[in-house]
Scaffold this motif. Sequence first.
Motif, short mmCIF file in Angstrom:
data_model
loop_
_atom_site.label_atom_id
_atom_site.label_comp_id
_atom_site.label_asym_id
_atom_site.label_seq_id
_atom_site.Cartn_x
_atom_site.Cartn_y
_atom_site.Cartn_z
N THR A 99 0.79 -1.22 0.00
CA THR A 99 0.00 0.00 0.00
C THR A 99 0.83 1.28 0.00
N GLY A 100 2.15 1.15 -0.09
CA GLY A 100 3.02 2.32 -0.09
C GLY A 100 4.46 1.91 0.08
N HIS A 101 5.17 2.56 1.01
CA HIS A 101 6.57 2.27 1.24
C HIS A 101 6.76 0.86 1.80
N ALA A 102 7.84 0.22 1.38
CA ALA A 102 8.25 -1.06 1.95
C ALA A 102 9.77 -1.00 2.09
N VAL A 103 10.25 -1.13 3.32
CA VAL A 103 11.67 -0.92 3.61
C VAL A 103 12.17 -2.05 4.50
N ALA A 104 13.43 -2.46 4.27
CA ALA A 104 14.11 -3.44 5.13
C ALA A 104 13.26 -4.70 5.26
N MET A 105 12.93 -5.15 6.48
CA MET A 105 12.18 -6.39 6.66
C MET A 105 10.83 -6.30 5.98
N GLY A 106 10.30 -5.10 5.82
CA GLY A 106 9.05 -4.95 5.09
C GLY A 106 9.17 -5.40 3.65
N VAL A 107 10.31 -5.07 3.03
CA VAL A 107 10.51 -5.49 1.65
C VAL A 107 10.81 -6.99 1.56
N PHE A 108 11.40 -7.56 2.61
CA PHE A 108 11.65 -9.00 2.58
C PHE A 108 10.35 -9.79 2.72
N LEU A 109 9.38 -9.25 3.45
CA LEU A 109 8.06 -9.89 3.46
C LEU A 109 7.41 -9.77 2.09
N LEU A 110 7.59 -8.63 1.45
CA LEU A 110 7.07 -8.45 0.10
C LEU A 110 7.64 -9.50 -0.85
N LEU A 111 8.93 -9.78 -0.70
CA LEU A 111 9.59 -10.77 -1.55
C LEU A 111 9.16 -12.20 -1.21
N SER A 112 8.41 -12.38 -0.14
CA SER A 112 7.98 -13.71 0.29
C SER A 112 6.55 -14.04 -0.12
N GLY A 113 5.85 -13.08 -0.72
CA GLY A 113 4.49 -13.34 -1.19
C GLY A 113 4.50 -14.06 -2.53
N ASP A 114 3.38 -14.67 -2.85
CA ASP A 114 3.25 -15.36 -4.14
C ASP A 114 2.94 -14.39 -5.27
N TYR A 115 2.14 -13.35 -4.97
CA TYR A 115 1.79 -12.34 -5.97
C TYR A 115 1.73 -11.02 -5.23
N ARG A 116 2.35 -9.98 -5.80
CA ARG A 116 2.49 -8.70 -5.11
C ARG A 116 1.88 -7.58 -5.95
N VAL A 117 0.87 -6.90 -5.40
CA VAL A 117 0.23 -5.76 -6.07
C VAL A 117 0.66 -4.49 -5.33
N GLY A 118 1.27 -3.55 -6.06
CA GLY A 118 1.76 -2.34 -5.43
C GLY A 118 0.95 -1.12 -5.79
N ALA A 119 0.93 -0.14 -4.88
CA ALA A 119 0.25 1.12 -5.11
C ALA A 119 1.18 2.06 -5.86
N ALA A 120 0.65 2.68 -6.91
CA ALA A 120 1.42 3.70 -7.62
C ALA A 120 1.54 4.95 -6.74
N GLY A 121 2.66 5.65 -6.90
CA GLY A 121 2.85 6.87 -6.13
C GLY A 121 4.30 7.10 -5.80
N ALA A 122 4.56 8.13 -5.01
CA ALA A 122 5.94 8.50 -4.64
C ALA A 122 6.39 7.65 -3.45
N PHE A 123 6.49 6.34 -3.69
CA PHE A 123 6.85 5.39 -2.65
C PHE A 123 8.20 4.76 -2.95
N ASN A 124 8.92 4.39 -1.89
CA ASN A 124 10.20 3.71 -2.02
C ASN A 124 10.07 2.26 -1.58
N LEU A 125 10.64 1.37 -2.35
CA LEU A 125 10.79 -0.03 -1.97
C LEU A 125 12.30 -0.27 -1.91
N ARG A 126 12.79 -0.60 -0.73
CA ARG A 126 14.24 -0.57 -0.56
C ARG A 126 14.71 -1.50 0.55
#
Length: 231
Positions: A99-126
């Motif tokens: 739903t927005g920014h995903a950083v550090a362990m947040g991005v590692f959870l993102l990498l652990s999903g089967d399908y990932r839908v992201g919100a467009a916008g001025a967000f950083n994934l890092r």
Amino acid sequence: MSGLVTYEVRDSVATIVMDDGKVNALSLEMLAAVNGALDRAVSDAAVVVLSGREGIFSAGFDLRVLRGGGADAGAMLLGGFELAVRLLSFPTPVVVACTGHAVAMGVFLLLSGDYRVGAAGAFNLRANEVAIGLPMPLTAVEISRQRLAPAHFNRAVILAEAYTPEDAVVAGFLDRVVPAAEVQDAARGVAAQLAQLNMPAHTATKLRARASALAAIRAGMVADGLGVVRG
């Protein structure tokens, strides 16, 4: 389950929303709440949508606890990586609504999903560990390796490059980007489609396809001195 997480199941899709009112820090309490919701999803035999709050999926571990060190910091690190392993091997599909920014362990959870839908916008994934002076844990390296495109793996892990949602699709952090107002509905739509899969076949294939990656992640936990990942 605490007020940090809400759980709703409808038509074989369980929606789990993390919302601590701030940055969705993956504290011990948040990790326990997410795991409790996942337990309910198993009981309901539901496909999972794991979502953040508006503007942020998760900024990672609770830095106050990390900086304090000790048993709580170790338990939080172990719990975060155990959650990643649980998502990677979950018996039903896991759709992540970023739903927005995903950083550090947040991005590692993102990498652990089967399908990932992201919100467009001025967000950083890092994966920002190197940028803030932390050598990347081997566990996180292996979580990243199993999902990121080879051309972006070094840039994301070694150089701590920040990605926009659109660039994150090419890199492998996300599968699809939609307008922010549509991200929840889009994720639930994907989950509804995935609910039509043959679940025993899905589970068996997921475990076969990820066997090497899961073994490397578990070995990373031992090498990082955090113990053996359960599950």
